[in-house]
Design a protein around this motif. Sequence first.
Motif, PDB file in Angstrom:
ATOM      1  N   UNK A 429       0.809  -1.209   0.000  1.00  0.00           N
ATOM      2  CA  UNK A 429       0.000   0.000   0.000  1.00  0.00           C
ATOM      3  C   UNK A 429       0.846   1.264   0.000  1.00  0.00           C
ATOM      4  N   UNK A 430       0.167   2.414   0.184  1.00  0.00           N
ATOM      5  CA  UNK A 430       0.818   3.726   0.170  1.00  0.00           C
ATOM      6  C   UNK A 430       1.004   4.263   1.579  1.00  0.00           C
ATOM      7  N   UNK A 431      -0.041   4.155   2.414  1.00  0.00           N
ATOM      8  CA  UNK A 431       0.048   4.650   3.773  1.00  0.00           C
ATOM      9  C   UNK A 431       0.476   6.107   3.815  1.00  0.00           C
ATOM     10  N   UNK A 432       1.377   6.405   4.733  1.00  0.00           N
ATOM     11  CA  UNK A 432       1.964   7.753   4.817  1.00  0.00           C
ATOM     12  C   UNK A 432       3.401   7.764   4.311  1.00  0.00           C
ATOM     13  N   UNK A 433       4.051   6.597   4.309  1.00  0.00           N
ATOM     14  CA  UNK A 433       5.450   6.548   3.900  1.00  0.00           C
ATOM     15  C   UNK A 433       5.631   6.836   2.413  1.00  0.00           C
ATOM     16  N   UNK A 434       4.639   6.489   1.569  1.00  0.00           N
ATOM     17  CA  UNK A 434       4.849   6.514   0.121  1.00  0.00           C
ATOM     18  C   UNK A 434       4.014   7.571  -0.599  1.00  0.00           C
ATOM     19  N   UNK A 435       3.518   8.551   0.126  1.00  0.00           N
ATOM     20  CA  UNK A 435       2.722   9.591  -0.534  1.00  0.00           C
ATOM     21  C   UNK A 435       3.573  10.353  -1.552  1.00  0.00           C
ATOM     22  N   UNK A 436       4.791  10.713  -1.189  1.00  0.00           N
ATOM     23  CA  UNK A 436       5.672  11.413  -2.123  1.00  0.00           C
ATOM     24  C   UNK A 436       5.889  10.585  -3.389  1.00  0.00           C
ATOM     25  N   UNK A 437       6.078   9.279  -3.208  1.00  0.00           N
ATOM     26  CA  UNK A 437       6.320   8.397  -4.352  1.00  0.00           C
ATOM     27  C   UNK A 437       5.081   8.323  -5.247  1.00  0.00           C
ATOM     28  N   UNK A 438       3.909   8.226  -4.631  1.00  0.00           N
ATOM     29  CA  UNK A 438       2.683   8.171  -5.423  1.00  0.00           C
ATOM     30  C   UNK A 438       2.524   9.445  -6.243  1.00  0.00           C
ATOM     31  N   UNK A 439       2.826  10.588  -5.630  1.00  0.00           N
ATOM     32  CA  UNK A 439       2.709  11.851  -6.353  1.00  0.00           C
ATOM     33  C   UNK A 439       3.741  11.956  -7.472  1.00  0.00           C
ATOM     34  N   UNK A 440       4.908  11.375  -7.267  1.00  0.00           N
ATOM     35  CA  UNK A 440       5.963  11.477  -8.277  1.00  0.00           C
ATOM     36  C   UNK A 440       5.723  10.539  -9.456  1.00  0.00           C
ATOM     37  N   UNK A 441       5.269   9.329  -9.152  1.00  0.00           N
ATOM     38  CA  UNK A 441       5.177   8.318 -10.201  1.00  0.00           C
ATOM     39  C   UNK A 441       3.748   8.016 -10.646  1.00  0.00           C
ATOM     40  N   UNK A 442       2.749   8.472  -9.898  1.00  0.00           N
ATOM     41  CA  UNK A 442       1.377   8.138 -10.221  1.00  0.00           C
ATOM     42  C   UNK A 442       0.870   8.862 -11.457  1.00  0.00           C
ATOM     43  N   UNK A 443      -0.059   8.244 -12.149  1.00  0.00           N
ATOM     44  CA  UNK A 443      -0.674   8.859 -13.320  1.00  0.00           C
ATOM     45  C   UNK A 443      -1.530  10.052 -12.888  1.00  0.00           C
ATOM     46  N   UNK A 444      -1.346  11.225 -13.486  1.00  0.00           N
ATOM     47  CA  UNK A 444      -2.092  12.411 -13.044  1.00  0.00           C
ATOM     48  C   UNK A 444      -3.611  12.243 -13.116  1.00  0.00           C
ATOM     49  N   UNK A 445      -4.094  11.579 -14.153  1.00  0.00           N
ATOM     50  CA  UNK A 445      -5.544  11.396 -14.279  1.00  0.00           C
ATOM     51  C   UNK A 445      -6.070  10.505 -13.157  1.00  0.00           C
ATOM     52  N   UNK A 446      -5.322   9.478 -12.823  1.00  0.00           N
ATOM     53  CA  UNK A 446      -5.736   8.600 -11.724  1.00  0.00           C
ATOM     54  C   UNK A 446      -5.736   9.353 -10.402  1.00  0.00           C
ATOM     55  N   UNK A 447      -4.697  10.132 -10.147  1.00  0.00           N
ATOM     56  CA  UNK A 447      -4.626  10.883  -8.894  1.00  0.00           C
ATOM     57  C   UNK A 447      -5.771  11.888  -8.777  1.00  0.00           C
ATOM     58  N   UNK A 448      -6.133  12.528  -9.891  1.00  0.00           N
ATOM     59  CA  UNK A 448      -7.246  13.475  -9.872  1.00  0.00           C
ATOM     60  C   UNK A 448      -8.560  12.757  -9.575  1.00  0.00           C
ATOM     61  N   UNK A 449      -8.730  11.576 -10.155  1.00  0.00           N
ATOM     62  CA  UNK A 449      -9.947  10.804  -9.897  1.00  0.00           C
ATOM     63  C   UNK A 449      -9.996  10.341  -8.445  1.00  0.00           C
TER      64      UNK A 449
END
Length: 470
Positions: A429-449
């Motif tokens: 999962x992402x939890x709190x440790x990987x929020x920066x990573x999700x923002x850096x590598x995640x697809x922008x459309x997915x993050x917006x959804x």
Amino acid sequence: MPLNPADDIFAQALSTILPPDSVRPSEPRHLEEPRGRWQGCSSWVALPRSTEEVSKIVKTCGAKQVGIIPYGGGTGLVGGQVAPKGPAPLLLSLERMTAIRAVHPLENVATVEAGAILADVQSAALNAQRLFPLSLASEGSARIGGLLSTNAGGTNVLRYGNARDLVLGLEAVLPDGKIWNGLKRLRKDNTGYDLRHLLLGAEGTLGIITAASLKLFPRPSTVGTALLTVPSPQAALSLLAMARDRMGDTVTGFELMNRTGFDFLSECLPDIRQPWKQAPEWTVLIEISLPTGLSPQDALEEIFAEGFEQELVTDGLIAQSLAQAQSFWDMREHIPSANRAIGAISSHDISVPLSLLPDFIERAGMALADLGDFRINCFGHLGDGNLHYNVFPPKGRDRALCNDRRDAIKTCIHDLVHALDGSISAEHGIGRFKIDDLERYGDPAKLAAMRAIKTALDPTGIMNPGAVLR
């Protein structure tokens, strides 16, 4: 909208609407995460006994604008269960909601509460001559609600899928306190949006799972286990393909292990028996499950013989008893404990397309060599493309002296994973440790959804604030 702390006044008010002893001061175990990286700041924990009590708690938190962190077994490795800063949230522990509500052997379904420990669910299935296949090292303490909320993986994903693949229905309390009664036992139900899969893997940010209808399976009549020495990860991958061509879905486990993991076991956990004096560089642990009338030992011998002929296997041991098979699995399942005892500089739970795993292992090792002298323990679920790629200081050197390299190491590994179209979080999962990573590598459309869904369901932001989304 800013959140308020779960302070003494709030705890006293909450206590008046719940049975006695339902709100307590938090204990140290509630505020620690397994790797000791972060310390939670909550001071109160609610311990409901029913879904209706969970609903009351959520409604009260919504009215008072107090954040809630759902708490399961505390075994999560990405900080989803601890909040180190911000207004102190209320911890909501489901440890009293442990009932196995029903087991339906003819339907291959068990309905259980979210606080049930995984091992107890496995035992309930076993008592009904069925199998609940979710299996991982923390199954003696991990609870169903947390496992489903993080979409846990484990060692049987190759055959049975992740946690979300094992769920037919859910009961949950939504952020407004309403109870969703979705505990259906149906294999087919096309009645609109699938809220089940929205909550599964959401890490408590969209609601609190209180119960689940879980898929069970027929118990395999015979199980065979073998440790096979392979010359390389590429050979291991070819061996897996050959074994599945021969045995199909009866291959239930295929774990890749490196010599470093065995060295760590010898160093930190010498009581864990190893079947060799000198561990091989690469080993696979293979398990097959067969119906009545077929011999797993014969099947494994055939796999070994064909693998040896194709130069995919150089040596091996086929377990001759349940005790020996368990000893093989004990080695695999204690590698994370040895890792914690050694102390990683940076740990990575990653996945890449299966055929690219050997390329990742080679390129990651070369890239890290340019950053410094490190020990690498690469192991994991080769069958589903999930590796635990952990980086350690040289033997005899204190990890604290290498902590300034952590960010560079993580970036190096995650950049490579992203370049290979992989995932920086395969099963934790992402939890709190990987929020920066999700923002850096995640697809922008997915993050917006995701943000739109979060805002729609939890407009006041009380559900596990700061987890998954900033």
